[in-house]
Structures are given as C-alpha cells and as structure tokens.
Design a protein around this motif. Structure first.
Motif, PDB file in Angstrom:
ATOM      1  N   UNK A   1      34.192  35.660  47.574  1.00 37.84           N
ATOM      2  CA  UNK A   1      35.551  35.337  47.143  1.00 37.84           C
ATOM      3  C   UNK A   1      35.741  35.528  45.648  1.00 37.84           C
ATOM      4  N   UNK A   2      34.658  35.735  44.944  1.00 44.44           N
ATOM      5  CA  UNK A   2      34.698  36.053  43.518  1.00 44.44           C
ATOM      6  C   UNK A   2      33.947  37.360  43.319  1.00 44.44           C
ATOM      7  N   UNK A   3      34.473  38.206  42.451  1.00 44.53           N
ATOM      8  CA  UNK A   3      33.865  39.506  42.172  1.00 44.53           C
ATOM      9  C   UNK A   3      33.324  39.495  40.740  1.00 44.53           C
ATOM     10  N   UNK A   4      32.159  40.079  40.555  1.00 41.47           N
ATOM     11  CA  UNK A   4      31.573  40.170  39.223  1.00 41.47           C
ATOM     12  C   UNK A   4      31.943  41.504  38.595  1.00 41.47           C
ATOM     13  N   UNK A   5      32.658  41.448  37.482  1.00 45.76           N
ATOM     14  CA  UNK A   5      32.994  42.655  36.745  1.00 45.76           C
ATOM     15  C   UNK A   5      31.864  43.060  35.819  1.00 45.76           C
TER      16      UNK A   5
ATOM     17  N   UNK B   1      44.223  41.589  47.223  1.00 49.22           N
ATOM     18  CA  UNK B   1      44.601  41.612  45.818  1.00 49.22           C
ATOM     19  C   UNK B   1      43.433  41.121  44.976  1.00 49.22           C
ATOM     20  N   UNK B   2      42.968  41.959  44.061  1.00 47.96           N
ATOM     21  CA  UNK B   2      41.934  41.560  43.112  1.00 47.96           C
ATOM     22  C   UNK B   2      42.554  41.540  41.720  1.00 47.96           C
ATOM     23  N   UNK B   3      42.115  40.580  40.901  1.00 42.97           N
ATOM     24  CA  UNK B   3      42.708  40.426  39.583  1.00 42.97           C
ATOM     25  C   UNK B   3      41.673  40.490  38.484  1.00 42.97           C
ATOM     26  N   UNK B   4      41.955  41.241  37.440  1.00 40.96           N
ATOM     27  CA  UNK B   4      41.049  41.280  36.290  1.00 40.96           C
ATOM     28  C   UNK B   4      41.764  40.696  35.079  1.00 40.96           C
ATOM     29  N   UNK B   5      41.006  40.465  33.998  1.00 38.78           N
ATOM     30  CA  UNK B   5      41.596  39.831  32.827  1.00 38.78           C
ATOM     31  C   UNK B   5      41.981  38.395  33.089  1.00 38.78           C
TER      32      UNK B   5
ATOM     33  N   UNK C   1      40.831  29.921  37.629  1.00 40.02           N
ATOM     34  CA  UNK C   1      40.223  30.643  38.752  1.00 40.02           C
ATOM     35  C   UNK C   1      40.568  29.988  40.081  1.00 40.02           C
ATOM     36  N   UNK C   2      40.535  28.650  40.131  1.00 36.90           N
ATOM     37  CA  UNK C   2      40.880  27.949  41.367  1.00 36.90           C
ATOM     38  C   UNK C   2      42.342  28.179  41.735  1.00 36.90           C
ATOM     39  N   UNK C   3      43.209  28.214  40.715  1.00 41.08           N
ATOM     40  CA  UNK C   3      44.633  28.475  40.948  1.00 41.08           C
ATOM     41  C   UNK C   3      44.828  29.856  41.568  1.00 41.08           C
ATOM     42  N   UNK C   4      44.106  30.847  41.079  1.00 45.48           N
ATOM     43  CA  UNK C   4      44.215  32.200  41.615  1.00 45.48           C
ATOM     44  C   UNK C   4      43.679  32.279  43.044  1.00 45.48           C
TER      45      UNK C   4
ATOM     46  N   UNK D   1      49.099  33.805  48.114  1.00 46.13           N
ATOM     47  CA  UNK D   1      48.495  35.128  48.221  1.00 46.13           C
ATOM     48  C   UNK D   1      47.168  35.036  47.480  1.00 46.13           C
ATOM     49  N   UNK D   2      46.081  34.740  48.180  1.00 43.34           N
ATOM     50  CA  UNK D   2      44.812  34.512  47.488  1.00 43.34           C
ATOM     51  C   UNK D   2      44.338  35.741  46.744  1.00 43.34           C
ATOM     52  N   UNK D   3      43.848  35.510  45.555  1.00 38.26           N
ATOM     53  CA  UNK D   3      43.378  36.576  44.678  1.00 38.26           C
ATOM     54  C   UNK D   3      41.855  36.512  44.604  1.00 38.26           C
TER      55      UNK D   3
END
Length: 321
Positions: A16-20, A227-231, A277-280, A285-287
């Motif tokens: 559920x979390x991606x490492x950039x 949906x994935x989010x960066x920044x 991060x928890x909010x996203x 629409x989970x990010x």
C-alpha cells in the motif's frame, strides 16, 4: 504492511506504500540506498518506483543511476520475483534533440517507447517491467501512436501493466478510451504529484501535473485505475524548519490546513508526515504514496503511517480546513 491490487482485481498485488528511488545512485549513495531497500523489503514492501531519467539534472549524472542501482539491488538480494517494479519513459534526455533538459526529452513516439523499455530492461537487469509509466504526456506525437506503442509492450510480455504520469485528466481518459475501443491494453495506473496542501490557483501547467479534483472524480468513477502520488511529503517541508514550503504551496490557504494538520498529529501521537500519508491512503479514492527518503529512519517514520487510522471527525476537519 498492507496490500492492494494494482489496476483492478486482475492486477499484481502491491504494498500500500511505494518506495521511490529518485535520488538513489546520485544524492543517496549505494550503501544507504541498499539499507533503505532492505528495510522496505523487510517490512513487507513490494512496490518500488524508478525512471529512466532520474537524476539527469544533477551535474555529472546521466539518468541511468537509479535504474542501475535498483537493478544491482534486485540481483544481489534475489528480489526480482517478489518486487513489483515501476519505471517510466518520456523524459529521458535525447542528445539528438539538443542539450537543454527537459526541452530535449525523448517524448512518447513509437521509437522512443521501444528504445526506452529496451534501455530500462538492460539497466534493471530483467526481461520484464511490472508497471511502465508514460511520463510526461507528449502533445507532439499523435495519441494513437503512443497508445499503440505502449500496448505492444504489454502484448509482447516486456511490460505487465501501463500507467500515465503528468497527464491531464482529459488526456488520460482519451488514451484509455482509445485503447479500449481498439481492444488494446490501456492505462491502469496514474501517477501525479499529490499531497495534503493544495497548490495556489492560477499556476501555469508544468511537466509534472497535480492530482486535482477532476482526476480524483475520474479515479472514483473508474475503480480499475490505481492512483499513485509523489511529492507527498514535499521533501521534508512539513516537518523541517530548514525546508521552506515549495512556492506552489506557500500561500494563505495553506495556513489553516497546516494548523489542523498539527492539531490532528498531536491528537494521534503521530508526526505530521504520518498524518499526511494516512490521509492519502485512507481517502475515498485511496492513494498509493510514493515515499522518497534518504535514510532508514525516515523510512521507518513513513512505514508507521500504515497503521495510523484517522477517525471520521479528524478526516472531516482535515478535508474542510
């Protein structure tokens, strides 16, 4: 670790979390990068994000560095089979187009897409990429050409799923419609800059784009789109006094949101980064946040957000601030 599927029920299982890995091999050295990757895998992280141009703007770098380092880690740990790797095509400098980046970006023409995946596979040391983003959009190439070129990579087995980054919502929708109408694989993921603070109004468009209300509405209506989010953490600006807010977020509207963010963090016994991060991740629409870190300690702070649950009142306060 928590998990979900990428691009609908038929997609691969991802953390559920991606490492950039944007700074890996340039501003983050290899021993530190390997330690972060090891800790992420140890925590159950399976989803990592790179690109064929990361670091190209740093003096002396070429854009190869992140993919090459990730490839070395995958091989040294035997981790390829348990890691979902995302990379990107479209922004790598092309010397034939000039010397100034991003004006000389490779774009999304058929030849660039094919050369892009060939180069990424070589640097990563693999024969397949799980998720391949077209990033950013390229208005100089017919959309049909890009859609067909990307679909061909899925059809020949070198790419598992397709994503779009830095695309306007209407452009994303048109590309998906074109692919569906031709029976071709289309975009199943979209990556945009996305954080709790909202950008000031009236900003000129740039090559990155923002997850705005239009995109969130579109994603809500198309549950097969991830949906994935960066920044997400603004390079530390939420929590570090030496990191001022980026100009796009430094405006009067951010004052109330920052105040409520701090209040909710105190109530939860969490850091402001963890609340963001928890909010996203817990949004309607989970990010999937793409977290960029430069140390194991920073990663551990992010990982703790996976088990942070905001109640309905806290989320409403955050949303309406």
């Amino acid at each position: 670790m928590h998990y979900r599927t990428l691009g609908g029920d038929q997609g691969p299982r991802i953390s559920a979390m991606c490492l950039g890995t944007l700074p890996f091999g340039t501003t983050v050295d290899e021993p530190t990068a390997f330690a972060v990757l090891d800790r992420f895998a140890e925590a159950g992280g399976t989803f990592v994000d790179t690109a064929n141009h990361y670091g190209c703007w740093i003096p002396g770098a070429t854009g190869d560095e992140s993919e090459l380092l990730l490839g070395r880690w995958l091989r040294s740990r035997g981790a390829a089979g348990r890691t979902v790797v995302a990379t990107k095509v479209g922004a790598r400098p092309d010397p034939a187009r000039g010397s100034a980046w991003p004006a000389n970006a490779e774009g999304l023409g058929r030849a660039a897409v094919r050369a892009g995946i060939d180069g990424s596979l070589r640097r990563l040391g693999t024969d397949r990429v799980d998720l391949y983003y077209a990033h950013p959009e390229d208005r100089h190439v017919p959309l049909d050409e890009t859609v067909e070129a990307l679909a061909g990579l899925v059809q020949d087995g070198t790419v598992g799923a397709l994503g779009a980054g830095g695309h306007r919502t209407w452009r994303l929708a048109e590309a998906r419609h074109t692919a569906a109408g031709r029976g071709l694989p289309g975009f199943r993921a979209v990556q945009q800059r996305h954080t709790y603070l909202r950008p000031r109004r009236g900003l000129p468009p740039d090559m990155q784009g923002e997850a705005d209300e239009e995109l969130l509405d579109y994603a809500a209506a198309h549950p097969g789109l991830t949906l994935t989010g960066y920044g997400t953490l603004m390079a530390g600006a939420y929590s570090r006094t030496d990191r001022p807010l980026p100009e796009r977020y430094d405006h009067p509207g951010s004052v109330a949101r920052l105040r409520v963010l701090a209040e909710v963090a105190a109530e939860c016994g969490a850091t402001v980064n963890q609340v963001v991060l928890a909010w996203l991740m817990g949004d309607a629409v989970p990010v999937v946040p793409v977290v960029g870190v430069s140390s194991v300690a920073q990663l551990d702070e992010c990982l703790a957000a996976l088990d942070l649950r905001l109640d309905a009142v806290q989320r409403a306060r955050l949303d309406t601030a």
